[in-house]
Design a protein around this motif. Structure first.
Motif, PDB file in Angstrom:
ATOM      1  N   ARG A   1       0.833  -1.206   0.000  1.00 23.38           N
ATOM      2  CA  ARG A   1       0.000   0.000   0.000  1.00 23.38           C
ATOM      3  C   ARG A   1       0.872   1.263   0.000  1.00 23.38           C
ATOM      4  O   ARG A   1       0.615   2.231   0.709  1.00 23.38           O
ATOM      5  CB  ARG A   1      -0.974   0.014   1.174  1.00 23.38           C
ATOM      6  CG  ARG A   1      -1.960  -1.159   1.144  1.00 23.38           C
ATOM      7  CD  ARG A   1      -2.945  -1.095   2.303  1.00 23.38           C
ATOM      8  NE  ARG A   1      -3.919  -0.037   2.119  1.00 23.38           N
ATOM      9  CZ  ARG A   1      -4.983  -0.106   1.317  1.00 23.38           C
ATOM     10  NH1 ARG A   1      -5.210  -1.190   0.588  1.00 23.38           N
ATOM     11  NH2 ARG A   1      -5.818   0.899   1.217  1.00 23.38           N
ATOM     12  N   GLN A   2       1.899   1.176  -0.826  1.00 24.16           N
ATOM     13  CA  GLN A   2       2.801   2.335  -0.938  1.00 24.16           C
ATOM     14  C   GLN A   2       3.113   2.570  -2.401  1.00 24.16           C
ATOM     15  O   GLN A   2       3.055   1.640  -3.221  1.00 24.16           O
ATOM     16  CB  GLN A   2       4.120   2.035  -0.219  1.00 24.16           C
ATOM     17  CG  GLN A   2       4.058   2.177   1.275  1.00 24.16           C
ATOM     18  CD  GLN A   2       5.414   1.888   1.894  1.00 24.16           C
ATOM     19  OE1 GLN A   2       6.157   1.025   1.433  1.00 24.16           O
ATOM     20  NE2 GLN A   2       5.743   2.610   2.940  1.00 24.16           N
ATOM     21  N   VAL A   3       3.502   3.806  -2.654  1.00 26.87           N
ATOM     22  CA  VAL A   3       3.983   4.101  -4.008  1.00 26.87           C
ATOM     23  C   VAL A   3       5.457   3.728  -4.052  1.00 26.87           C
ATOM     24  O   VAL A   3       6.247   4.169  -3.212  1.00 26.87           O
ATOM     25  CB  VAL A   3       3.795   5.604  -4.341  1.00 26.87           C
ATOM     26  CG1 VAL A   3       4.466   5.944  -5.662  1.00 26.87           C
ATOM     27  CG2 VAL A   3       2.317   5.959  -4.391  1.00 26.87           C
ATOM     28  N   VAL A   4       5.794   2.875  -4.990  1.00 22.95           N
ATOM     29  CA  VAL A   4       7.194   2.441  -5.107  1.00 22.95           C
ATOM     30  C   VAL A   4       7.703   2.776  -6.501  1.00 22.95           C
ATOM     31  O   VAL A   4       6.932   2.855  -7.461  1.00 22.95           O
ATOM     32  CB  VAL A   4       7.358   0.919  -4.863  1.00 22.95           C
ATOM     33  CG1 VAL A   4       7.018   0.570  -3.447  1.00 22.95           C
ATOM     34  CG2 VAL A   4       6.535   0.111  -5.824  1.00 22.95           C
ATOM     35  N   ARG A   5       8.994   2.941  -6.557  1.00 20.06           N
ATOM     36  CA  ARG A   5       9.583   3.238  -7.874  1.00 20.06           C
ATOM     37  C   ARG A   5      10.157   1.938  -8.426  1.00 20.06           C
ATOM     38  O   ARG A   5      11.001   1.311  -7.794  1.00 20.06           O
ATOM     39  CB  ARG A   5      10.664   4.295  -7.752  1.00 20.06           C
ATOM     40  CG  ARG A   5      11.029   4.848  -9.118  1.00 20.06           C
ATOM     41  CD  ARG A   5      11.791   6.114  -9.024  1.00 20.06           C
ATOM     42  NE  ARG A   5      11.947   6.652 -10.381  1.00 20.06           N
ATOM     43  CZ  ARG A   5      12.876   7.515 -10.722  1.00 20.06           C
ATOM     44  NH1 ARG A   5      13.721   7.966  -9.818  1.00 20.06           N
ATOM     45  NH2 ARG A   5      12.957   7.960 -11.966  1.00 20.06           N
ATOM     46  N   THR A   6       9.695   1.574  -9.583  1.00 20.21           N
ATOM     47  CA  THR A   6      10.091   0.293 -10.158  1.00 20.21           C
ATOM     48  C   THR A   6      11.099   0.493 -11.284  1.00 20.21           C
ATOM     49  O   THR A   6      11.415   1.614 -11.663  1.00 20.21           O
ATOM     50  CB  THR A   6       8.849  -0.413 -10.746  1.00 20.21           C
ATOM     51  OG1 THR A   6       8.282   0.439 -11.758  1.00 20.21           O
ATOM     52  CG2 THR A   6       7.808  -0.668  -9.672  1.00 20.21           C
ATOM     53  N   GLY A   7      11.574  -0.630 -11.778  1.00 18.75           N
ATOM     54  CA  GLY A   7      12.455  -0.593 -12.946  1.00 18.75           C
ATOM     55  C   GLY A   7      11.864  -1.485 -14.012  1.00 18.75           C
ATOM     56  O   GLY A   7      10.782  -2.050 -13.850  1.00 18.75           O
ATOM     57  N   LEU A   8      12.589  -1.600 -15.121  1.00 19.03           N
ATOM     58  CA  LEU A   8      12.107  -2.507 -16.148  1.00 19.03           C
ATOM     59  C   LEU A   8      13.288  -3.186 -16.838  1.00 19.03           C
ATOM     60  O   LEU A   8      14.435  -2.763 -16.716  1.00 19.03           O
ATOM     61  CB  LEU A   8      11.200  -1.792 -17.158  1.00 19.03           C
ATOM     62  CG  LEU A   8      11.737  -0.771 -18.134  1.00 19.03           C
ATOM     63  CD1 LEU A   8      12.504  -1.366 -19.303  1.00 19.03           C
ATOM     64  CD2 LEU A   8      10.567   0.023 -18.758  1.00 19.03           C
ATOM     65  N   VAL A   9      12.953  -4.261 -17.506  1.00 17.55           N
ATOM     66  CA  VAL A   9      13.959  -4.940 -18.302  1.00 17.55           C
ATOM     67  C   VAL A   9      13.439  -4.994 -19.734  1.00 17.55           C
ATOM     68  O   VAL A   9      12.258  -5.271 -19.967  1.00 17.55           O
ATOM     69  CB  VAL A   9      14.287  -6.354 -17.754  1.00 17.55           C
ATOM     70  CG1 VAL A   9      13.061  -7.252 -17.722  1.00 17.55           C
ATOM     71  CG2 VAL A   9      15.368  -7.016 -18.582  1.00 17.55           C
ATOM     72  N   TYR A  10      14.318  -4.676 -20.662  1.00 18.33           N
ATOM     73  CA  TYR A  10      13.955  -4.691 -22.075  1.00 18.33           C
ATOM     74  C   TYR A  10      14.774  -5.763 -22.779  1.00 18.33           C
ATOM     75  O   TYR A  10      15.989  -5.864 -22.576  1.00 18.33           O
ATOM     76  CB  TYR A  10      14.216  -3.316 -22.712  1.00 18.33           C
ATOM     77  CG  TYR A  10      14.004  -3.315 -24.207  1.00 18.33           C
ATOM     78  CD1 TYR A  10      15.082  -3.394 -25.084  1.00 18.33           C
ATOM     79  CD2 TYR A  10      12.718  -3.271 -24.727  1.00 18.33           C
ATOM     80  CE1 TYR A  10      14.873  -3.418 -26.446  1.00 18.33           C
ATOM     81  CE2 TYR A  10      12.510  -3.295 -26.098  1.00 18.33           C
ATOM     82  CZ  TYR A  10      13.584  -3.369 -26.953  1.00 18.33           C
ATOM     83  OH  TYR A  10      13.377  -3.404 -28.313  1.00 18.33           O
ATOM     84  N   LEU A  11      14.097  -6.559 -23.588  1.00 19.60           N
ATOM     85  CA  LEU A  11      14.786  -7.645 -24.284  1.00 19.60           C
ATOM     86  C   LEU A  11      14.423  -7.618 -25.756  1.00 19.60           C
ATOM     87  O   LEU A  11      13.244  -7.513 -26.114  1.00 19.60           O
ATOM     88  CB  LEU A  11      14.336  -9.003 -23.709  1.00 19.60           C
ATOM     89  CG  LEU A  11      14.618  -9.205 -22.229  1.00 19.60           C
ATOM     90  CD1 LEU A  11      13.578 -10.118 -21.614  1.00 19.60           C
ATOM     91  CD2 LEU A  11      15.998  -9.816 -22.052  1.00 19.60           C
ATOM     92  N   SER A  12      15.439  -7.716 -26.587  1.00 18.01           N
ATOM     93  CA  SER A  12      15.168  -7.928 -28.009  1.00 18.01           C
ATOM     94  C   SER A  12      16.118  -9.008 -28.491  1.00 18.01           C
ATOM     95  O   SER A  12      17.269  -9.075 -28.039  1.00 18.01           O
ATOM     96  CB  SER A  12      15.335  -6.648 -28.821  1.00 18.01           C
ATOM     97  OG  SER A  12      16.691  -6.326 -28.990  1.00 18.01           O
ATOM     98  N   THR A  13      15.625  -9.870 -29.358  1.00 16.83           N
ATOM     99  CA  THR A  13      16.427 -11.017 -29.782  1.00 16.83           C
ATOM    100  C   THR A  13      16.461 -11.114 -31.298  1.00 16.83           C
ATOM    101  O   THR A  13      15.589 -10.591 -31.994  1.00 16.83           O
ATOM    102  CB  THR A  13      15.832 -12.327 -29.234  1.00 16.83           C
ATOM    103  OG1 THR A  13      14.474 -12.439 -29.690  1.00 16.83           O
ATOM    104  CG2 THR A  13      15.849 -12.364 -27.720  1.00 16.83           C
TER     105      THR A  13
END
Lengths: 510, 411
Positions: free
Chosen positions: B30-42
């Motif tokens: 129940r909190q605002v969190v800062r996320t990340g991401l992973v990008y994949l290209s093949t």
């Protein structure tokens, strides 16, 4: 308020202010465009975030406008077949304190400079086939003295042929080179209106009972234009402080012009349909009507400025201390789409016409200077109108550039820092979603455009009609090159203190 | 209506901006969190993505957003290809991008190009040609056209040079010219020839009275050869068969690029001269130019503007640091036995290298935990060639020495 509505007759102590206000719209437009480009280079992440804010605003505004476009179109469709003459008969004139129908007169002014007989005559025929008794209408051709002899002869022939259907048919020849005048349509129509005033005085027709319509030479009013106008005139309180704005259509030669010209002017009709849903801020455009008394009291059209349609609105608004408004009337006036003998000339002519329309920005400094002095106009009204005036020109000049070029620039110029952030990947997805949602708006426009289109001379097959829908795909390029660019051109000229020479659009019809 | 839209805007706009920066509302905490991401290209695309054991709904190329910071095991799978696995560290607000992942087929498809046995391949990079050696005489050399996939002898059967014993063959990138050094102990010869024309052989022995330390020419002007011997650069004009000795003096090394000659002077400065003009030389400050001047095996990648160079056991990547005066060098591979050749491939995202008699593929990833995959075994002591244009690796098979091709990038 007594105010000299002019860009040129300015008190010495206001010249600096006038210059500043002339520079402001162009400076803001260029700052936005160049600023966003620079920001994309220097801080691509910040630019991308600003673009999200802009794109969400743009999308919501598009949805907002689409809702009103549909509502306005439905109203137009509903009122298209209204028998306004019947409705006029049902008015209790004492209840609405209106002049009786028989006491109401019309003055129709059509400025002519180089239009041929066929173009002008179609407007007269439009009136003739209408449902309104034209013996109550004074028809005036405001003819420039410098018009070619062939044009003068055509007009004379028209007068001889049609004078008996009107109250009178007057040709007001506007002398060239009058002191204090620019060579503009407004100077021409002002001269004709003054002659009309003399005529009405002679005939002892009170100005309060007269409605003046300012039409372009190619304008063909709908069958019920005058009756619809009269009805609204009679039922509007403060009718002598009111203008009346029909929906402009560009159907006269719509099938004879290239697709980009067609969708551009359909867009203009859409804009007016949307504006009609917000009568509190409606400003007269192109062909319109107004109380003749208001015209006289406001001092007629300004003879040293080009935008006569918006100009007379602002002049009246200021003259009457903000107690002047425009009522939308759901009837149409059809005009020609500007074209030319070749594709290149057509492009050039369209560009020049849009630049002339955008030259309405020259009203801005004059209006704001007036607002600064106008104690009787409520502050909220001044801020509201002033903001709308400025915002309309800036968004006209900048939005296409932002959408076409700046929206993708931050991703292309991404610094290493930006390219390794979540924003680099999520922002293009967000932008893509926004553009996809916006494309629904395009579909709505395409559908309404199909509904508004007149019947073709020859029945079009399904492929041709599908082609008309697909024309809307060219909107981004068309708007950028033939709408935003001319607007930016006009604002830049004003910014550098240059003037725009009046240019009368050539009318070609097959 | 206006106020409704205004309300929508003031709520939607900040929410979207925060989302784009990686902020989400975590319903569990129940909190605002800062996320990340992973990008994949093949390459090839449309591979399945697994985060731990869960399969992601989209296939590559795709980005998996809204990842709470931490470590994730990411696996990419596609039928017929070896899986690619990596432990990814996700940081708040950051994207871990794994672009241009090359998936290796389980069974690489080898294309035979010639039935004859060869001893070695001599690359002619940028020309669409290969030299094939199957003996020690000039007549044992043939030219293989990568596009037409046919080979022909290097010299015509009637050539007077066909029996010349070959000691070494020198080529230059993007030039179809070859310099052959050979002959007997008492009669050394230099032949300058055009690999595209069988009978275009020029004897230039008299222009090279002494064996130079280095010989180079530019593809833009292949009638001018530059040699380096004992600190002096000599210029040979093949057109007029003239030698200009001591064209430049006091030189440690030189390279030719963009119609200019870059020289490493004795005091370790680098000067640039436009050849053919007598302008004052220009001091070059970019440190990146030192690499090809100090390392013979430096290979440049024009996409990333990086060099790679190697030793027998290690491979390095070097690029311009933010401070142009410095070089940013990074060791990308260690543990080789006898690294002999390296190639940039797939826009600089991978390095194909030959270690002893194996060809391996090194995939460069942002976090430095690069992937190494064995590709194929080749003929002992032979070279390979990778062509960006055709996407093929050209090699000699270990048993018969036949020229084969293997497509590295599946389209």
């Amino acid at each position: 308020m007594d105010y000299e509505y002019s860009r040129f007759k300015i008190p010495d102590d206001e010249k600096a202010l006038e210059r500043f206000l002339e520079i402001l719209p162009g400076a803001l437009s260029w700052t936005i465009i160049i600023g966003m480009v620079v920001l994309s280079f220097v801080r691509p992440m910040s630019a991308a975030v600003v673009m999200i804010a802009f794109l969400v605003y743009w999308l919501l505004r598009l949805i907002y406008m689409n809702i009103f476009l549909v509502a306005s179109y439905l109203k137009l469709a509903k009122e298209k077949d209204t028998d306004w003459m019947e409705r006029i008969k049902s008015i209790d004139t004492s209840a609405v304190r209106s002049p009786k129908f028989d006491d109401i007169y019309h003055v129709v002014i059509v400025p002519v400079i180089n239009e041929n007989r066929r173009v002008v005559e179609s407007g007269i025929k439009g009136l003739k086939t209408g449902d309104y008794p034209l013996k109550k209408a004074l028809f005036m051709i405001a003819l420039e003295e410098v018009a070619a002899d062939g044009v003068k002869k055509d007009i004379e022939d028209l007068r001889n042929e049609y004078k008996d259907i009107f109250l009178d048919f007057i040709i007001a020849v506007h002398p060239a080179g009058l002191s204090g005048e620019m060579r503009t349509k407004s100077a021409n129509t002002a001269f004709a209106a003054k002659q009309a005033a003399e005529y009405l005085k002679e005939k002892k027709i009170p100005y309060e009972n007269v409605i003046v319509s300012d039409f372009d030479a190619d304008a063909i009013p709908s069958r019920n234009y005058l009756s619809c106008l009269t009805y609204h005139f009679m039922t509007t309180p403060d009718r002598t402080r009111t203008g009346f704005q029909p929906i402009p259509l560009f159907h006269n030669n719509i099938w004879d012009v290239p697709p980009f010209a067609r969708i551009l002017d359909i867009g203009t009709s859409f804009f007016q349909l949307i504006e009609a849903t917000n009568p509190e801020k409606l400003v007269t455009f192109s062909c319109y009507s107004m109380s003749f008394k208001a015209l006289v009291d406001a001092g007629y059209w300004q003879v040293d400025m080009i935008p006569e349609d918006s100009g007379i609105f602002w002049k009246s608004f200021i003259r009457f201390d903000g107690e002047y408004r425009v009522v939308p009337i759901y009837t149409t006036v059809s005009m020609d789409i500007v074209t030319g003998p070749t594709l290149g000339k057509t492009l050039l002519n369209i560009y020049k016409q849009k630049r002339r329309w955008a030259w309405g920005v020259e009203n801005f400094p004059v209006v704001i200077r007036a607002f600064l002095k106008a104690d009787k106009i409520p502050l909220f009204k001044k801020i509201s109108y002033g903001y709308k005036l400025l915002d309309s020109f800036i968004s006209w000049a900048t939005w296409s550039f932002l959408l076409t070029f700046v929206s993708w620039l931050p991703a292309v110029l991404a610094s290493r820092e930006f390219a390794s952030s979540t924003a680099y990947y999520t922002i293009p997805r967000i932008n893509g979603t926004i553009f996809s949602l916006a494309s629904f708006g395009l579909v709505v426009c395409a559908v309404i455009s199909l509904l508004l289109l007149p019947r073709r001379r020859k029945r079009a097959g399904i492929i041709k009609r599908a082609g008309h829908v697909l024309e809307w795909l060219f909107i981004p390029v068309t708007i950028l090159s033939l709408s935003s660019l001319p607007a930016l051109d006009a604002q830049t000229r004003l910014m550098f203190g240059k003037n725009l020479a009046y240019w009368a659009a050539e009318k070609f019809r097959k | 209506m206006f106020y409704l839209f205004l309300l929508i805007y003031v709520q939607v706009c900040p929410a979207l901006i925060l989302y784009s920066l990686g902020y989400i509302f975590n319903p569990v905490s129940r909190q605002v969190v800062r996320t990340g991401l992973v990008y994949l290209s093949t390459a090839p695309a449309d591979a399945d993505i697994f985060l731990g054991k869960s399969r992601y709904k989209y296939k590559t190329p795709a980005s998996i957003a809204e990842l709470i910071p931490g470590r994730y095991k990411v696996t990419v799978r596609k039928g017929g290809y070896r899986p690619w696995t990596h432990i990814v560290s996700i940081e708040a607000g950051k994207a871990a991008a794994f672009e241009k992942i090359i998936l290796i087929p389980h069974t690489p498809k080898i294309i035979p190009f010639s039935p004859e046995a060869h001893d070695d391949i001599i690359p002619m990079s940028g020309t669409g040609l290969l030299l094939l050696k199957s003996g020690n005489r000039l007549s044992d050399y043939s030219v293989f056209d990568l596009n037409k996939k046919i080979s022909r002898p290097l010299v015509a059967s009637g050539s007077s040079f066909k029996e010349l014993p070959v000691i070494s063959v020198i080529t230059q990138p993007e030039s179809e010219m070859i310099l052959v050094y050979g002959g007997t102990l008492w009669n050394r010869e230099y032949l300058y020839m055009n690999a595209e024309k069988e009978d275009a052989v020029t004897q230039i022995t008299k222009l090279l009275p002494e064996k130079p330390d280095q010989i180079k020419w530019s593809p833009d002007e292949n009638l001018a050869i530059f040699t380096l011997r004992n600190g002096s650069v000599h210029r040979l004009d093949i057109g007029s068969m003239a030698l200009y000795p001591d064209y430049l003096e006091g030189i440690k090394n030189f390279i030719l690029r963009d119609r200019s000659i870059y020289t490493l002077e004795k005091d370790d400065t680098v000067l640039r001269r436009t050849y053919g003009k007598n302008d004052e030389p220009e001091i070059v400050k970019d440190k990146i130019i030192y690499l090809p001047l100090t390392r013979e095996n430096a290979v440049y990648n024009k996409d990333t503007k990086d060099f790679l160079y190697w030793t027998r056991r290690e491979i390095f990547r070097a690029g311009q640091a933010e401070d142009e005066q410095a070089l940013a060098t990074q060791k990308v591979y260690t543990g080789g036995n006898n690294i002999r050749q390296c190639f940039w491939i797939h826009g600089g995202s991978h390095i194909l290298f030959v270690d002893k008699d194996k060809v391996k593929l090194l995939g460069l990833v942002p976090d430095g935990n690069h992937h190494v995959e064995p590709i194929i075994k080749i003929k002992r002591n032979s070279s390979v060639y990778y062509s960006d244009e055709t996407g093929y690796l050209y090699f000699l098979d270990p048993k018969g020495g036949r020229l084969n091709g293997l497509r590295i990038l599946a389209l």
